[in-house]
Design an enzyme around this catalytic site. Structure first.
Site, PDB file in Angstrom:
ATOM      1  N   ALA A 141      17.328  -9.969 -54.106  1.00 57.80           N
ATOM      2  CA  ALA A 141      17.790  -8.809 -53.332  1.00 57.80           C
ATOM      3  C   ALA A 141      17.100  -7.543 -53.819  1.00 57.80           C
ATOM      4  CB  ALA A 141      19.296  -8.657 -53.489  1.00 57.80           C
ATOM      5  N   TYR A 168      11.900  -5.451 -48.564  1.00 55.36           N
ATOM      6  CA  TYR A 168      10.769  -5.142 -47.702  1.00 55.36           C
ATOM      7  C   TYR A 168       9.584  -5.972 -48.171  1.00 55.36           C
ATOM      8  CZ  TYR A 168       6.711  -3.227 -45.574  1.00 55.36           C
ATOM      9  OH  TYR A 168       5.533  -3.130 -44.880  1.00 55.36           O
ATOM     10  N   ASN A 180      13.805   0.326  -2.990  1.00 54.45           N
ATOM     11  CA  ASN A 180      13.294   1.637  -2.602  1.00 54.45           C
ATOM     12  C   ASN A 180      13.479   2.705  -3.664  1.00 54.45           C
ATOM     13  OD1 ASN A 180      12.368   1.075   0.153  1.00 54.45           O
ATOM     14  ND2 ASN A 180      14.513   0.551   0.472  1.00 54.45           N
ATOM     15  N   ALA A 216       0.816  -1.218   0.000  1.00 58.50           N
ATOM     16  CA  ALA A 216       0.000   0.000   0.000  1.00 58.50           C
ATOM     17  C   ALA A 216       0.847   1.264   0.000  1.00 58.50           C
ATOM     18  CB  ALA A 216      -0.932  -0.003   1.205  1.00 58.50           C
ATOM     19  N   ARG A 248      10.610   7.277  -2.915  1.00 55.05           N
ATOM     20  CA  ARG A 248      11.960   7.416  -3.475  1.00 55.05           C
ATOM     21  C   ARG A 248      12.094   6.923  -4.918  1.00 55.05           C
ATOM     22  NH1 ARG A 248      15.355   4.631   1.046  1.00 55.05           N
ATOM     23  NH2 ARG A 248      13.311   3.931   1.730  1.00 55.05           N
TER      24      ARG A 248
HETATM   25  C1  UD1 Z   1      10.038  -1.950   7.626  1.00 53.53           C
HETATM   26  C2  UD1 Z   1      10.219  -2.451   9.051  1.00 53.53           C
HETATM   27  C3  UD1 Z   1      11.707  -2.501   9.380  1.00 53.53           C
HETATM   28  C4  UD1 Z   1      12.435  -3.359   8.384  1.00 53.53           C
HETATM   29  C5  UD1 Z   1      12.158  -2.879   6.958  1.00 53.53           C
HETATM   30  C6  UD1 Z   1      12.718  -3.887   5.970  1.00 53.53           C
HETATM   31  C7  UD1 Z   1       8.251  -1.680  10.238  1.00 53.53           C
HETATM   32  C8  UD1 Z   1       7.725  -0.712  11.227  1.00 53.53           C
HETATM   33  N1  UD1 Z   1       9.540  -1.589   9.946  1.00 53.53           N
HETATM   34  O1  UD1 Z   1      10.510  -0.613   7.618  1.00 53.53           O
HETATM   35  O2  UD1 Z   1      11.896  -3.025  10.664  1.00 53.53           O
HETATM   36  O3  UD1 Z   1      13.815  -3.354   8.642  1.00 53.53           O
HETATM   37  O4  UD1 Z   1      10.750  -2.792   6.710  1.00 53.53           O
HETATM   38  O5  UD1 Z   1      12.556  -3.414   4.676  1.00 53.53           O
HETATM   39  O6  UD1 Z   1       7.499  -2.509   9.767  1.00 53.53           O
HETATM   40  N2  UD1 Z   1       3.281  -0.544   3.795  1.00 53.53           N
HETATM   41  C9  UD1 Z   1       1.914  -0.551   3.684  1.00 53.53           C
HETATM   42  N3  UD1 Z   1       1.179   0.319   4.443  1.00 53.53           N
HETATM   43  C10 UD1 Z   1       1.757   1.185   5.284  1.00 53.53           C
HETATM   44  C11 UD1 Z   1       3.171   1.194   5.404  1.00 53.53           C
HETATM   45  C12 UD1 Z   1       3.903   0.319   4.645  1.00 53.53           C
HETATM   46  O7  UD1 Z   1       1.360  -1.335   2.911  1.00 53.53           O
HETATM   47  O8  UD1 Z   1       1.016   1.923   5.955  1.00 53.53           O
HETATM   48  C13 UD1 Z   1       4.084  -1.473   2.979  1.00 53.53           C
HETATM   49  C14 UD1 Z   1       4.968  -0.765   1.995  1.00 53.53           C
HETATM   50  O9  UD1 Z   1       4.325  -0.649   0.735  1.00 53.53           O
HETATM   51  C15 UD1 Z   1       6.167  -1.687   1.901  1.00 53.53           C
HETATM   52  C16 UD1 Z   1       6.216  -2.358   3.267  1.00 53.53           C
HETATM   53  O10 UD1 Z   1       4.935  -2.187   3.823  1.00 53.53           O
HETATM   54  O11 UD1 Z   1       6.013  -2.694   0.922  1.00 53.53           O
HETATM   55  C17 UD1 Z   1       7.282  -1.783   4.169  1.00 53.53           C
HETATM   56  O12 UD1 Z   1       7.029  -0.438   4.408  1.00 53.53           O
HETATM   57  P1  UD1 Z   1       8.186   0.624   4.579  1.00 53.53           P
HETATM   58  O13 UD1 Z   1       7.576   1.940   4.823  1.00 53.53           O
HETATM   59  O14 UD1 Z   1       9.161   0.488   3.487  1.00 53.53           O
HETATM   60  O15 UD1 Z   1       8.848   0.121   5.951  1.00 53.53           O
HETATM   61  P2  UD1 Z   1      10.289   0.442   6.420  1.00 53.53           P
HETATM   62  O16 UD1 Z   1      10.324   1.779   7.030  1.00 53.53           O
HETATM   63  O17 UD1 Z   1      11.256   0.153   5.346  1.00 53.53           O
HETATM   64 MG    MG Z   2      11.170  -0.017   3.109  1.00 52.03          MG
END
Ligand code: UD1
Ligand code: MG
Length: 475
Positions: free
Chosen positions: A391, A377, A240, A12, A17
């Site tokens: 040709a 062609y 990312n 979601a 980035r």
């Molecule tokens: C998360 C972990 C972290 C871990 C890292 C590994 C948590 C709090 N932290 O951090 O410990 O080291 O992943 O990559 O979980 N997503 C949703 N809804 C949201 C937020 C995120 O669907 O509200 C999904 C994102 O699309 C993504 C995944 O969850 O696929 C991870 O979210 P992201 O925000 O990247 O978490 P990190 O801060 O990287």
């Molecule tokens: Mg992440």
């Protein structure tokens, strides 16, 4: 005993980035949206259900996933991206009552194999733990959640006390180089009860799924709480930004190429084979060749340097010489294509046919053994078996308004540098004299000559030379 389980894939998030209007999980790796790999890995577990949590760009994500997986996955909507725990909460109502375990993964971790998820589930079930957590040791742990161990282990797996997010870490905690990869196997009943207890009292004001670990450790039961499954950092890493996308794509290419090598094909390093391509056996693919879409290649075929095949169907023992392009077309057994041939959509080259250098085909059928070896062609054509196209031949298929068909009968011979003005039919076994512009149908077995008649003027060359030598007349 098999555990009934559900896999929840989080997708979601916005993927800020990536700096893209396309949702992150739809950026492609090996020709398919990256989320496809997470879904493949999930389906490999044969779970009761796969739930994809969508939010940002949900319509696009759902459409792309449906197009590929139809009803093998369901979607849960997370209205606002308030953190990973909130995302799992959104999926919970759709987890079937019979599922006793929930596996949680990310849509942006395409390199995680299904076998690893299997191991993650085993790490938990072998120890009857509330949850298992995939971890990895990495050089630069900036941004990741750090794993805090309690110093004990259960059946060889280290027990985890807590996961601390980077922004919430103390100075000492930041020095920890074992990170949370973000993949978990969780006891269903524990997940149900613990999720609602997670709050957003942390540095980012988000609902952290990682708080599950601390909650497990507060659980009153005598069960093992949280255990580690150490994985390979290079496979667990998420994507990312676009630099990481390029790295993951390069790694995926090698993984896919290796799979084909082990299946009995010779694949040079630097060849690129998309996820959905299929090779039979003993196929040789040289460096720089790119096989895209749903391309199929039969046994013993050689695809030389720099060829680009897109949704192509290539028969067995075909030779595709360097830098040939085949798009949405069929090439029959033992055909010889290229170098530098361009076979455009809806063409069908039958067995033993030759399409030589700088020959372009568009929507053209060449029957068995027909040959066009150089510089032509051939658009909207139907070429009979064994016909020979010289040709420089052009099928003049377009009159500025419409496309028309050129038919060349079986065994016909079209001399070099002829223009066949469509709609037109050259009969079976007919001859077309070189340099002809053919505007009328040619009957079977006839010779058509459509060019200015040659005239020889005896001695005229000498007269020209004499004329040139004479000094120019004074004005
Ligand atoms: C998360 C972990 C972290 C871990 C890292 C590994 C948590 C709090 N932290 O951090 O410990 O080291 O992943 O990559 O979980 N997503 C949703 N809804 C949201 C937020 C995120 O669907 O509200 C999904 C994102 O699309 C993504 C995944 O969850 O696929 C991870 O979210 P992201 O925000 O990247 O978490 P990190 O801060 O990287
Ligand atoms: Mg992440």
């Amino acid at each position: 005993m098999t555990t009934e389980r559900t896999v929840v894939i989080l997708a979601a998030g916005q993927g800020t980035r990536m700096k893209s209007s396309l949702p992150k999980v739809l950026h492609q790796i090996a020709g398919v949206p990256m989320i496809s790999f997470a879904i493949d890995a999930a389906l490999a577990l044969d779970p009761e259900r796969v739930i994809v949590v969508v939010g940002h760009g949900r319509d696009q994500v759902e459409a792309a996933v449906r197009a590929r997986f139809s009803d093998r996955v369901v979607f849960a909507l997370q209205q606002q991206q308030r953190g990973t725990a909130d995302a799992v909460l959104a999926a919970l109502p759709q987890v079937p009552a019979t599922s006793r375990e929930v596996i949680i993964t990310y849509g942006d971790c395409p390199l995680v194999p299904g076998a690893f998820l299997q191991k993650l589930a085993l790490a938990r079930s072998d120890r009857e733990a509330l949850m298992s957590v995939a971890t990895a040791r990495i050089d630069d742990s900036t941004g990741y959640g750090r794993i805090i161990f309690d110093g004990n282990s259960t059946n060889g797996a280290r027990n985890i006390l807590a996961i601390r997010e980077h922004k919430d870490c103390s100075e000492q905690e930041r020095a920890i180089d074992v990170i949370n990869a973000g993949l978990y196997a969780v006891d269903r009943a524990f997940l149900d009860s613990a999720l609602s207890k997670i709050d957003a009292s942390n540095a980012q004001g988000e609902f952290y799924l990682t708080d599950l670990v601390a909650l497990a450790n507060r659980d009153a039961s005598t069960r093992t709480k949280a255990v580690e499954l150490r994985g390979d950092a290079s496979l667990l890493r998420g994507i990312n930004d676009r630099a990481e996308l390029a790295d993951a794509e390069a790694d995926m290419t090698e993984i896919l190429n290796d799979r084909w090598r082990r299946a009995g094909n010779t694949i040079a390093r630097g060849a690129r084979i998309d996820r959905d391509v299929e090779l039979e056996r003993d196929v040789t693919i040289a460096q720089g060749a790119v096989l895209r879409g749903r391309t199929r290649v039969a046994s013993n075929t050689v695809i030389d340097v720099g060829c680009v095949l897109d949704d192509a169907e290539i028969g067995e023992s075909v030779t595709l010489k360097p830098y040939s392009i085949v798009t949405r077309s069929k090439i029959g057994a033992r055909a010889q294509i290229g170098p530098f041939a361009h076979v455009r959509p809806d063409s069908d080259v039958a067995e033993d046919a030759h399409v030589g250098n700088f020959v372009e085909l568009k929507k053209t059928r060449m029957a068995k053994g027909a040959k066009a070896n150089h510089l032509a062609y051939l658009g909207d054509g139907v070429i009979g078996a064994g016909a020979n196209i010289g040709a420089g031949t052009i099928f003049c298929n377009y009159d500025g308004f419409q496309k028309h068909t050129t038919t060349v009968g079986e065994g016909a011979f079209v001399g070099s540098n002829s223009s066949l003005v469509a709609p037109i039919a050259i009969g079976a076994g007919a001859y077309v004299g070189s340099g002809s512009v053919v505007t009328k149908n040619v009957p079977d077995g006839a010779l058509a000559v459509g060019r200015a008649r040659q005239e020889n003027k005896e001695g005229y060359a000498e007269r020209i030379r004499a004329m040139k030598k004479k000094p120019p007349a004074k004005p």
